[in-house]
Design a protein around this motif. Structure first.
Motif, PDB file in Angstrom:
ATOM      1  N   HIS A  11       0.502  -1.228   0.213  1.00 28.60           N
ATOM      2  CA  HIS A  11      -0.326   0.260   0.206  1.00 28.60           C
ATOM      3  C   HIS A  11       0.411   0.981   0.035  1.00 28.60           C
ATOM      4  O   HIS A  11       0.271   2.405  -0.472  1.00 28.60           O
ATOM      5  CB  HIS A  11      -1.032  -0.121   1.100  1.00 28.60           C
ATOM      6  CG  HIS A  11      -2.197  -0.951   0.910  1.00 28.60           C
ATOM      7  ND1 HIS A  11      -2.319  -2.601   0.701  1.00 28.60           N
ATOM      8  CD2 HIS A  11      -3.130  -0.511   1.003  1.00 28.60           C
ATOM      9  CE1 HIS A  11      -3.308  -2.686   1.252  1.00 28.60           C
ATOM     10  NE2 HIS A  11      -4.055  -1.818   0.922  1.00 28.60           N
ATOM     11  N   VAL A  12       2.287   1.439   0.844  1.00 31.71           N
ATOM     12  CA  VAL A  12       3.104   2.443   0.019  1.00 31.71           C
ATOM     13  C   VAL A  12       4.160   2.071  -0.571  1.00 31.71           C
ATOM     14  O   VAL A  12       4.820   0.722  -0.312  1.00 31.71           O
ATOM     15  CB  VAL A  12       3.515   2.714   1.694  1.00 31.71           C
ATOM     16  CG1 VAL A  12       4.690   4.285   1.418  1.00 31.71           C
ATOM     17  CG2 VAL A  12       2.483   2.776   2.182  1.00 31.71           C
ATOM     18  N   LYS A  13       4.394   2.560  -1.325  1.00 30.95           N
ATOM     19  CA  LYS A  13       6.183   1.929  -2.231  1.00 30.95           C
ATOM     20  C   LYS A  13       6.819   2.888  -2.460  1.00 30.95           C
ATOM     21  O   LYS A  13       6.281   4.191  -2.903  1.00 30.95           O
ATOM     22  CB  LYS A  13       5.736   1.554  -3.559  1.00 30.95           C
ATOM     23  CG  LYS A  13       4.680  -0.309  -3.663  1.00 30.95           C
ATOM     24  CD  LYS A  13       4.737  -0.642  -5.366  1.00 30.95           C
ATOM     25  CE  LYS A  13       3.244  -1.522  -5.131  1.00 30.95           C
ATOM     26  NZ  LYS A  13       3.429  -1.526  -6.534  1.00 30.95           N
ATOM     27  N   LEU A  15      10.797   4.286  -4.545  1.00 30.42           N
ATOM     28  CA  LEU A  15      11.749   3.990  -4.855  1.00 30.42           C
ATOM     29  C   LEU A  15      13.267   4.724  -3.991  1.00 30.42           C
ATOM     30  O   LEU A  15      13.163   6.406  -3.675  1.00 30.42           O
ATOM     31  CB  LEU A  15      11.616   4.574  -5.887  1.00 30.42           C
ATOM     32  CG  LEU A  15      11.246   4.140  -7.197  1.00 30.42           C
ATOM     33  CD1 LEU A  15      10.452   5.179  -8.299  1.00 30.42           C
ATOM     34  CD2 LEU A  15      11.789   2.478  -7.175  1.00 30.42           C
ATOM     35  N   VAL A  26      11.545   8.984  -3.336  1.00 27.76           N
ATOM     36  CA  VAL A  26       9.984   8.962  -3.944  1.00 27.76           C
ATOM     37  C   VAL A  26       8.789   8.452  -3.453  1.00 27.76           C
ATOM     38  O   VAL A  26       9.518   6.892  -3.626  1.00 27.76           O
ATOM     39  CB  VAL A  26       9.631   9.748  -5.408  1.00 27.76           C
ATOM     40  CG1 VAL A  26      11.327  11.070  -5.427  1.00 27.76           C
ATOM     41  CG2 VAL A  26      10.751   8.758  -6.545  1.00 27.76           C
ATOM     42  N   GLY A  27       8.016   8.407  -3.016  1.00 26.88           N
ATOM     43  CA  GLY A  27       6.821   7.368  -3.537  1.00 26.88           C
ATOM     44  C   GLY A  27       5.912   7.388  -3.235  1.00 26.88           C
ATOM     45  O   GLY A  27       5.324   8.755  -3.509  1.00 26.88           O
ATOM     46  N   VAL A  28       5.029   6.397  -3.445  1.00 32.19           N
ATOM     47  CA  VAL A  28       3.057   6.942  -3.135  1.00 32.19           C
ATOM     48  C   VAL A  28       2.336   6.155  -2.324  1.00 32.19           C
ATOM     49  O   VAL A  28       3.078   5.029  -1.893  1.00 32.19           O
ATOM     50  CB  VAL A  28       3.040   6.629  -4.620  1.00 32.19           C
ATOM     51  CG1 VAL A  28       0.946   6.663  -4.691  1.00 32.19           C
ATOM     52  CG2 VAL A  28       3.109   7.221  -5.691  1.00 32.19           C
ATOM     53  N   MET A  29       1.467   6.482  -1.329  1.00 31.51           N
ATOM     54  CA  MET A  29       0.326   6.097  -0.433  1.00 31.51           C
ATOM     55  C   MET A  29      -0.818   5.497  -1.642  1.00 31.51           C
ATOM     56  O   MET A  29      -1.293   6.531  -1.803  1.00 31.51           O
ATOM     57  CB  MET A  29       0.831   6.725   0.640  1.00 31.51           C
ATOM     58  CG  MET A  29       2.156   6.803   1.313  1.00 31.51           C
ATOM     59  SD  MET A  29       1.673   8.080   3.089  1.00 31.51           S
ATOM     60  CE  MET A  29       3.221   8.162   2.999  1.00 31.51           C
ATOM     61  N   GLU A  30      -1.673   4.267  -1.042  1.00 28.12           N
ATOM     62  CA  GLU A  30      -2.392   4.406  -1.438  1.00 28.12           C
ATOM     63  C   GLU A  30      -3.449   4.832  -0.196  1.00 28.12           C
ATOM     64  O   GLU A  30      -2.910   5.371   0.553  1.00 28.12           O
ATOM     65  CB  GLU A  30      -2.718   2.763  -0.992  1.00 28.12           C
ATOM     66  CG  GLU A  30      -2.470   1.987  -2.263  1.00 28.12           C
ATOM     67  CD  GLU A  30      -3.431   1.592  -3.999  1.00 28.12           C
ATOM     68  OE1 GLU A  30      -3.777   3.002  -3.371  1.00 28.12           O
ATOM     69  OE2 GLU A  30      -2.645   1.150  -4.524  1.00 28.12           O
ATOM     70  N   GLU A  48       1.751  15.229  -4.591  1.00 24.14           N
ATOM     71  CA  GLU A  48       0.608  15.241  -5.013  1.00 24.14           C
ATOM     72  C   GLU A  48      -0.141  14.613  -4.076  1.00 24.14           C
ATOM     73  O   GLU A  48       0.221  13.181  -4.080  1.00 24.14           O
ATOM     74  CB  GLU A  48       0.728  14.742  -6.883  1.00 24.14           C
ATOM     75  CG  GLU A  48       1.075  15.252  -8.545  1.00 24.14           C
ATOM     76  CD  GLU A  48       0.239  14.772  -9.098  1.00 24.14           C
ATOM     77  OE1 GLU A  48      -0.200  15.735 -10.403  1.00 24.14           O
ATOM     78  OE2 GLU A  48       0.519  13.843  -9.434  1.00 24.14           O
ATOM     79  N   GLN A  85      -4.907   8.818  -3.299  1.00 27.65           N
ATOM     80  CA  GLN A  85      -3.390   8.348  -3.968  1.00 27.65           C
ATOM     81  C   GLN A  85      -2.564   9.604  -3.838  1.00 27.65           C
ATOM     82  O   GLN A  85      -2.848  10.722  -4.287  1.00 27.65           O
ATOM     83  CB  GLN A  85      -3.227   7.767  -4.911  1.00 27.65           C
ATOM     84  CG  GLN A  85      -3.647   6.396  -4.986  1.00 27.65           C
ATOM     85  CD  GLN A  85      -3.140   5.654  -6.429  1.00 27.65           C
ATOM     86  OE1 GLN A  85      -3.693   5.703  -7.377  1.00 27.65           O
ATOM     87  NE2 GLN A  85      -3.091   4.152  -6.275  1.00 27.65           N
ATOM     88  N   SER A  87       1.464  11.160  -3.582  1.00 30.60           N
ATOM     89  CA  SER A  87       2.835  10.982  -3.577  1.00 30.60           C
ATOM     90  C   SER A  87       3.687  12.233  -3.086  1.00 30.60           C
ATOM     91  O   SER A  87       3.346  13.124  -3.014  1.00 30.60           O
ATOM     92  CB  SER A  87       3.504  11.408  -4.659  1.00 30.60           C
ATOM     93  OG  SER A  87       3.045  12.431  -5.489  1.00 30.60           O
ATOM     94  N   LEU A  89       7.831  13.280  -1.462  1.00 29.83           N
ATOM     95  CA  LEU A  89       9.661  13.206  -1.734  1.00 29.83           C
ATOM     96  C   LEU A  89      10.107  12.693  -0.520  1.00 29.83           C
ATOM     97  O   LEU A  89       9.605  13.769   0.663  1.00 29.83           O
ATOM     98  CB  LEU A  89      10.179  13.838  -1.799  1.00 29.83           C
ATOM     99  CG  LEU A  89      11.495  14.301  -1.817  1.00 29.83           C
ATOM    100  CD1 LEU A  89      12.537  13.439  -2.367  1.00 29.83           C
ATOM    101  CD2 LEU A  89      12.225  15.661  -2.739  1.00 29.83           C
TER     102      LEU A  89
END
Lengths: 93, 93
Positions: A11-13, A15, A26-30, A48, A85, A87, A89
């Motif tokens: 649910h969280v990825k 890089l 940098v990542g993204v959370m559901e 975002e 969703q 994103s 840093l």
């Protein structure tokens, strides 16, 4: 090397890479609610989306939107809720 | 779902998600030179690091640093050189 990291069953990825200032991701959370722990000082910048954050020692949720940031000291825990969703840093030092 | 994408043998990685404006990715490029093709209009924003970019129809390399952005129309090719590991936001529409 660009590291690929997954948390909370994907649910969280994020890089991971090296920046001029140190280590960053940098990542993204559901959509969801998460508790994170820090091992170093972290600066989180919303790219975002939107994060509602309860910082260490605070009982209030504070909303951070695109371009806004907050910091968390090492060895602290903090709560994050994201309504869309989102994103981000994360800069470590 | 957060999609995980790898290009150029893992030298470029990105995470895909939905933003309020459409589809976006955040990603990281290893040091190197790449040619990308677009299938939609793309807005690229440098998060950390630096990109030297040769836009479609241009013979000049232009440098974009943290916070700077450029756009590429659909169905175009463009060249990117990064001198350090570089993170970016790409917005598609």
């Amino acid at each position: 090397m660009i590291s690929t990291n997954e948390y909370f069953d994907g649910h969280v990825k994020s890089l991971g890479y090296a920046s001029a200032k140190g280590k960053s991701t940098v990542g993204v959370m559901e959509i969801g609610e998460y508790e994170f722990g820090t091992s170093t000082h972290e600066t989180m910048v919303v790219i975002e989306g939107e994060m509602d954050v309860k910082l260490p020692g605070s009982s209030n949720w504070v909303t951070f939107k695109s371009g806004e940031s907050y910091t968390v000291d090492a060895n602290e825990k903090f709560q994050v809720k994201v309504p869309v969703q989102t994103s981000y840093l994360c800069q470590y030092k």
